[in-house]
Write a protein that holds these residues in place. Sequence first.
Motif, PDB file in Angstrom:
ATOM      1  N   ALA A  73     152.397 -10.591  14.530  1.00 17.39           N
ATOM      2  CA  ALA A  73     152.346  -9.560  15.582  1.00 17.39           C
ATOM      3  C   ALA A  73     152.078  -8.189  14.985  1.00 17.39           C
ATOM      4  N   LEU A  74     152.683  -7.883  13.830  1.00 21.50           N
ATOM      5  CA  LEU A  74     152.450  -6.596  13.188  1.00 21.50           C
ATOM      6  C   LEU A  74     151.010  -6.470  12.708  1.00 21.50           C
ATOM      7  N   GLU A  75     150.462  -7.548  12.206  1.00 18.93           N
ATOM      8  CA  GLU A  75     149.046  -7.528  11.822  1.00 18.93           C
ATOM      9  C   GLU A  75     148.169  -7.311  13.046  1.00 18.93           C
ATOM     10  N   ARG A  76     148.571  -7.892  14.155  1.00 20.15           N
ATOM     11  CA  ARG A  76     147.813  -7.758  15.406  1.00 20.15           C
ATOM     12  C   ARG A  76     147.734  -6.310  15.861  1.00 20.15           C
ATOM     13  N   VAL A  77     148.799  -5.531  15.597  1.00 20.21           N
ATOM     14  CA  VAL A  77     148.805  -4.124  16.028  1.00 20.21           C
ATOM     15  C   VAL A  77     148.410  -3.185  14.892  1.00 20.21           C
ATOM     16  N   GLY A  78     147.867  -3.737  13.817  1.00 21.79           N
ATOM     17  CA  GLY A  78     147.335  -2.915  12.739  1.00 21.79           C
ATOM     18  C   GLY A  78     148.357  -2.439  11.724  1.00 21.79           C
ATOM     19  N   LEU A  79     149.493  -3.148  11.617  1.00 19.77           N
ATOM     20  CA  LEU A  79     150.536  -2.729  10.689  1.00 19.77           C
ATOM     21  C   LEU A  79     150.842  -3.795   9.637  1.00 19.77           C
ATOM     22  N   GLY A  80     149.848  -4.573   9.280  1.00 21.45           N
ATOM     23  CA  GLY A  80     150.054  -5.582   8.250  1.00 21.45           C
ATOM     24  C   GLY A  80     150.443  -4.992   6.911  1.00 21.45           C
ATOM     25  N   HIS A  81     150.161  -3.713   6.709  1.00 27.37           N
ATOM     26  CA  HIS A  81     150.493  -3.039   5.448  1.00 27.37           C
ATOM     27  C   HIS A  81     151.843  -2.317   5.516  1.00 27.37           C
ATOM     28  N   ARG A  82     152.568  -2.489   6.611  1.00 25.03           N
ATOM     29  CA  ARG A  82     153.851  -1.803   6.783  1.00 25.03           C
ATOM     30  C   ARG A  82     154.997  -2.799   7.044  1.00 25.03           C
ATOM     31  N   LEU A  83     154.849  -4.030   6.626  1.00 24.68           N
ATOM     32  CA  LEU A  83     155.807  -5.082   6.967  1.00 24.68           C
ATOM     33  C   LEU A  83     157.222  -4.781   6.480  1.00 24.68           C
ATOM     34  N   THR A  84     157.355  -4.197   5.309  1.00 22.61           N
ATOM     35  CA  THR A  84     158.677  -3.972   4.726  1.00 22.61           C
ATOM     36  C   THR A  84     159.172  -2.544   4.900  1.00 22.61           C
ATOM     37  N   HIS A  85     158.416  -1.722   5.617  1.00 22.30           N
ATOM     38  CA  HIS A  85     158.832  -0.334   5.837  1.00 22.30           C
ATOM     39  C   HIS A  85     159.897  -0.269   6.935  1.00 22.30           C
ATOM     40  N   ARG A  86     160.818   0.664   6.776  1.00 23.59           N
ATOM     41  CA  ARG A  86     161.838   0.917   7.792  1.00 23.59           C
ATOM     42  C   ARG A  86     161.370   2.059   8.700  1.00 23.59           C
ATOM     43  N   PRO A  87     161.977   2.179   9.882  1.00 23.37           N
ATOM     44  CA  PRO A  87     161.488   3.184  10.833  1.00 23.37           C
ATOM     45  C   PRO A  87     161.375   4.591  10.268  1.00 23.37           C
ATOM     46  N   ASN A  88     162.319   5.010   9.381  1.00 27.51           N
ATOM     47  CA  ASN A  88     162.245   6.369   8.850  1.00 27.51           C
ATOM     48  C   ASN A  88     161.105   6.553   7.855  1.00 27.51           C
ATOM     49  N   GLN A  89     160.416   5.465   7.522  1.00 26.04           N
ATOM     50  CA  GLN A  89     159.260   5.532   6.639  1.00 26.04           C
ATOM     51  C   GLN A  89     157.946   5.452   7.420  1.00 26.04           C
ATOM     52  N   LEU A  90     158.049   5.439   8.737  1.00 32.41           N
ATOM     53  CA  LEU A  90     156.875   5.281   9.598  1.00 32.41           C
ATOM     54  C   LEU A  90     156.658   6.524  10.444  1.00 32.41           C
ATOM     55  N   SER A  91     155.409   6.778  10.798  1.00 30.06           N
ATOM     56  CA  SER A  91     155.091   7.862  11.731  1.00 30.06           C
ATOM     57  C   SER A  91     155.488   7.452  13.146  1.00 30.06           C
ATOM     58  N   GLY A  92     155.453   8.428  14.068  1.00 31.62           N
ATOM     59  CA  GLY A  92     155.768   8.108  15.465  1.00 31.62           C
ATOM     60  C   GLY A  92     154.841   7.055  16.038  1.00 31.62           C
ATOM     61  N   GLY A  93     153.541   7.193  15.759  1.00 30.64           N
ATOM     62  CA  GLY A  93     152.586   6.210  16.263  1.00 30.64           C
ATOM     63  C   GLY A  93     152.830   4.833  15.683  1.00 30.64           C
ATOM     64  N   ILE A 127     147.662   4.416  20.644  1.00 33.38           N
ATOM     65  CA  ILE A 127     148.453   3.473  21.435  1.00 33.38           C
ATOM     66  C   ILE A 127     147.687   3.032  22.678  1.00 33.38           C
ATOM     67  N   VAL A 128     146.988   3.961  23.333  1.00 30.47           N
ATOM     68  CA  VAL A 128     146.177   3.597  24.503  1.00 30.47           C
ATOM     69  C   VAL A 128     145.094   2.591  24.107  1.00 30.47           C
ATOM     70  N   SER A 129     144.456   2.821  22.959  1.00 27.99           N
ATOM     71  CA  SER A 129     143.430   1.889  22.477  1.00 27.99           C
ATOM     72  C   SER A 129     144.040   0.512  22.192  1.00 27.99           C
ATOM     73  N   ARG A 171     155.761   3.685  14.613  1.00 27.23           N
ATOM     74  CA  ARG A 171     156.993   3.155  15.220  1.00 27.23           C
ATOM     75  C   ARG A 171     156.708   2.591  16.609  1.00 27.23           C
ATOM     76  N   GLN A 172     155.838   3.272  17.374  1.00 29.22           N
ATOM     77  CA  GLN A 172     155.502   2.721  18.685  1.00 29.22           C
ATOM     78  C   GLN A 172     154.732   1.419  18.550  1.00 29.22           C
ATOM     79  N   ARG A 173     153.900   1.300  17.530  1.00 26.06           N
ATOM     80  CA  ARG A 173     153.194   0.039  17.291  1.00 26.06           C
ATOM     81  C   ARG A 173     154.167  -1.085  16.937  1.00 26.06           C
ATOM     82  N   VAL A 174     155.205  -0.758  16.170  1.00 25.65           N
ATOM     83  CA  VAL A 174     156.241  -1.760  15.888  1.00 25.65           C
ATOM     84  C   VAL A 174     156.907  -2.195  17.190  1.00 25.65           C
ATOM     85  N   ALA A 175     157.209  -1.219  18.048  1.00 27.24           N
ATOM     86  CA  ALA A 175     157.838  -1.538  19.334  1.00 27.24           C
ATOM     87  C   ALA A 175     156.922  -2.419  20.185  1.00 27.24           C
TER      88      ALA A 175
END
Length: 231
Positions: free
Chosen positions: A126-146, A181-183, A148-152
């Motif tokens: 699912a994370l790869e599907r939303v373009g975050l395959g490179h952020r699998l082990t990152h915690r929310p405080n290591q992510l931008s707002g956009g 996010i709209v895209s 974090r919304q993609r994780v959600a």
Amino acid sequence: MNAVIELRDVTREYGRPPTTALSSVSLRVERGEFVAIVGPSGSGKSTLLNVLGTLDRPTSGTVLVDGVDVADRNDRELSALRAHRIGFVFQQFHLSEGVTATDNVANGLLYAGVPIRQRRARAREALERVGLGHRLTHRPNQLSGGERQRVAIARAVVHRPPLLLADEPTGNLDTKAGEGIVSLLGELHSEGTSIVVITHDVELARRLPRRVTIRDGHLEHDSATRAGVTA
């Protein structure tokens, strides 16, 4: 084919004396639709979202999910229905701060009875599907707002629900992140997910194929209406 969600003459009142948040609302969302529900603060948008998502029960009227009346379902049955049929995205990301993106998404499968190994495998997908395959082990405080919304969003779609309800999904984001996010929602829609976006952003609503306006608890306008009949 049944609508993915349908409200028939739904009213929701709160308190004593009662305050009417929704008044005789009828709304049908077909499979594969991308709908914006737009209105100012206090118009009834949040109540409508809660009723559509079976988080709140109407005072009167009928709520159908995939053609099934949910009135007689108990809370446990409704939780199971949401776990399989409906994904939620909120303006506040509601991520666990000390948990990786993978485990935040995997937690979206807790109530679906999926074993932990499969939960994590599907979360990575699912994370790869939303373009975050490179952020699998990152915690929310290591992510931008956009991000974090993609994780959600990944958490909301990890159980592959036919319906996604998004409540002000760009409200806490800057313009560039909001556009992303709209895209992403557009991509999910093109893959077959039915999406309802609750927003006060008229410009965002205008970009979506169907627009429903709510004001003072009444549906004021529906762009899918032709000669008084909702398509």
